[in-house]
Design a protein around this motif. Structure first.
Motif, short mmCIF file in Angstrom:
data_model
loop_
_atom_site.label_atom_id
_atom_site.label_comp_id
_atom_site.label_asym_id
_atom_site.label_seq_id
_atom_site.Cartn_x
_atom_site.Cartn_y
_atom_site.Cartn_z
N TYR A 293 -117.91 -70.28 116.26
CA TYR A 293 -117.64 -69.98 114.86
C TYR A 293 -118.90 -70.03 114.02
CZ TYR A 293 -112.76 -70.67 116.13
OH TYR A 293 -111.54 -70.56 116.73
N ASP A 294 -118.87 -69.34 112.87
CA ASP A 294 -119.95 -69.54 111.91
C ASP A 294 -119.77 -70.90 111.24
OD1 ASP A 294 -118.43 -69.23 109.29
OD2 ASP A 294 -117.99 -67.29 110.22
N GLY B 23 -107.16 -70.57 115.16
CA GLY B 23 -108.37 -70.59 115.96
C GLY B 23 -108.44 -69.38 116.86
N LEU B 24 -109.45 -69.36 117.71
CA LEU B 24 -109.66 -68.29 118.68
C LEU B 24 -109.85 -68.92 120.06
CD1 LEU B 24 -112.22 -66.18 116.64
CD2 LEU B 24 -109.81 -65.59 117.04
N PRO B 25 -109.41 -68.26 121.11
CA PRO B 25 -109.58 -68.82 122.45
C PRO B 25 -111.06 -69.03 122.79
CG PRO B 25 -108.03 -66.99 122.50
CD PRO B 25 -108.68 -66.98 121.14
N ALA C 154 -116.39 -73.29 110.80
CA ALA C 154 -116.34 -74.58 111.48
C ALA C 154 -116.03 -75.70 110.49
CB ALA C 154 -117.67 -74.85 112.19
N ALA C 155 -116.61 -75.62 109.29
CA ALA C 155 -116.33 -76.63 108.26
C ALA C 155 -114.85 -76.59 107.85
CB ALA C 155 -117.22 -76.40 107.04
N ARG C 156 -114.29 -75.39 107.76
CA ARG C 156 -112.88 -75.27 107.43
C ARG C 156 -112.00 -75.84 108.55
NH1 ARG C 156 -111.59 -69.69 107.14
NH2 ARG C 156 -109.56 -70.34 106.36
N ALA C 157 -112.45 -75.66 109.79
CA ALA C 157 -111.71 -76.24 110.92
C ALA C 157 -111.73 -77.76 110.84
CB ALA C 157 -112.31 -75.75 112.24
#
Length: 287
Positions: free
Chosen positions: A145-146, A34-36, A150-153
């Motif tokens: 996120y795009d 992820g990203l902060p 987001a779906a992958r997350a």
């Protein structure tokens, strides 16, 4: 309306996205994915989703062999994680809550709030730091996120859940007066919930700005979530005569009218009085 039983398990099959190279989610220390986030938070900001968890998810947590709850992306302060502990612990024996942040500095900053195993803080992201929680609360972490990322997350987090686990992913405004979230299990999305301080909205579609990443770009004509909000605005307008009795009465009447139209409500109608409504994901899932 029925409680969250068999209705809660119904879901839609989402069409696969076109094949192309998927955007990479950044990996940091300990392979945290992820990203902060910006890290902003406020006390009591997540009270609406926490009340929903208390009303609908206590059996799931209590029945777990290890009642472990993860608060993903708690931000620059431990306040909302500690509030989650305070709200759940009187109801759940042996409760463990772990706050995860991808930024090690944020984890270090809340070291004084650690009280393991009751509450702890660790570096981690969408992989959930190797934990297998029965519940994950992930709020305001996917807006940056795009949609594909987001779906992958979602897939990554759901794959890390413990047996019978649930992911609750959503967004809210800075003061927690407008919220929306999706509940997912290991097989995918189950339900979609809107929750608001009803006195603060002019129409239900005001909540569109808080739609989760999976829905916000689909709030356009021809898409189910747009039709849901359009129908909600219409029943809200039709219930205008109840305004004299207060906005909550108007909200309840509007939701009752939606149910009468066939929108698939989930859970107890008692939740409607709290400015809340939950429908099956299949009713709003993108085409």
């Amino acid at each position: 309306m029925s409680e969250a039983g068999s209705d809660h398990k119904r879901r839609a099959s989402l069409s696969p996205s076109p094949r192309r190279k998927a955007p990479r989610l950044a990996a940091g220390r300990a392979r945290a994915l992820g990203l902060p986030t910006r890290g902003t938070t406020n006390a009591n900001r997540l009270r609406r989703v926490d009340r929903w968890l208390l009303a609908t998810q206590l059996p799931r947590i209590r029945d777990s062999a290890r009642p472990l709850v993860v608060d993903l992306g708690y931000g620059s302060s431990a306040v909302t994680t500690l509030e989650l502990v305070d709200r759940l612990s009187p109801e759940v024996d042996r409760l463990e809550v772990v706050g995860l942040e991808i930024d090690p500095a944020r984890v270090a900053a809340v070291a004084a709030d650690r009280d393991p195993p009751r509450v702890d803080f660790r570096v981690g992201g969408f992989e959930l730091a190797g934990l297998q929680p029965v519940l994950v609360r992930a709020f305001n972490v996917l807006r940056q996120y795009d949609e594909e990322s987001a779906a992958r997350a979602w897939t990554t987090m759901c794959g890390a859940l413990g047996p019978g686990g649930l992911l609750v992913e959503g967004t809210c405004d800075e003061w927690g007066r407008r919220s929306a979230w999706v509940a997912l299990d290991a097989d995918g999305p189950l339900t979609f919930t809107l929750s608001t301080r009803v006195a603060d909205i002019s129409t239900p579609s005001d909540l569109a700005e808080r739609l989760p990443k999976a829905l916000i770009h689909h709030n356009v004509p021809g898409q189910p979530v747009h039709e849901f909000l359009r129908a909600f605005d219409a029943t809200w307008a039709a219930a205008a005569g109840l305004t004299t009795f207060g906005p909550r009465q108007r909200w309840v009447a509007a939701v009752e009218a939606l149910a009468a139209q066939g929108w698939p409500m989930v859970g107890s109608s008692r939740r409607w009085r709290h400015g809340e409504v939950t429908v099956r994901w299949s009713a709003v899932a993108p085409n």
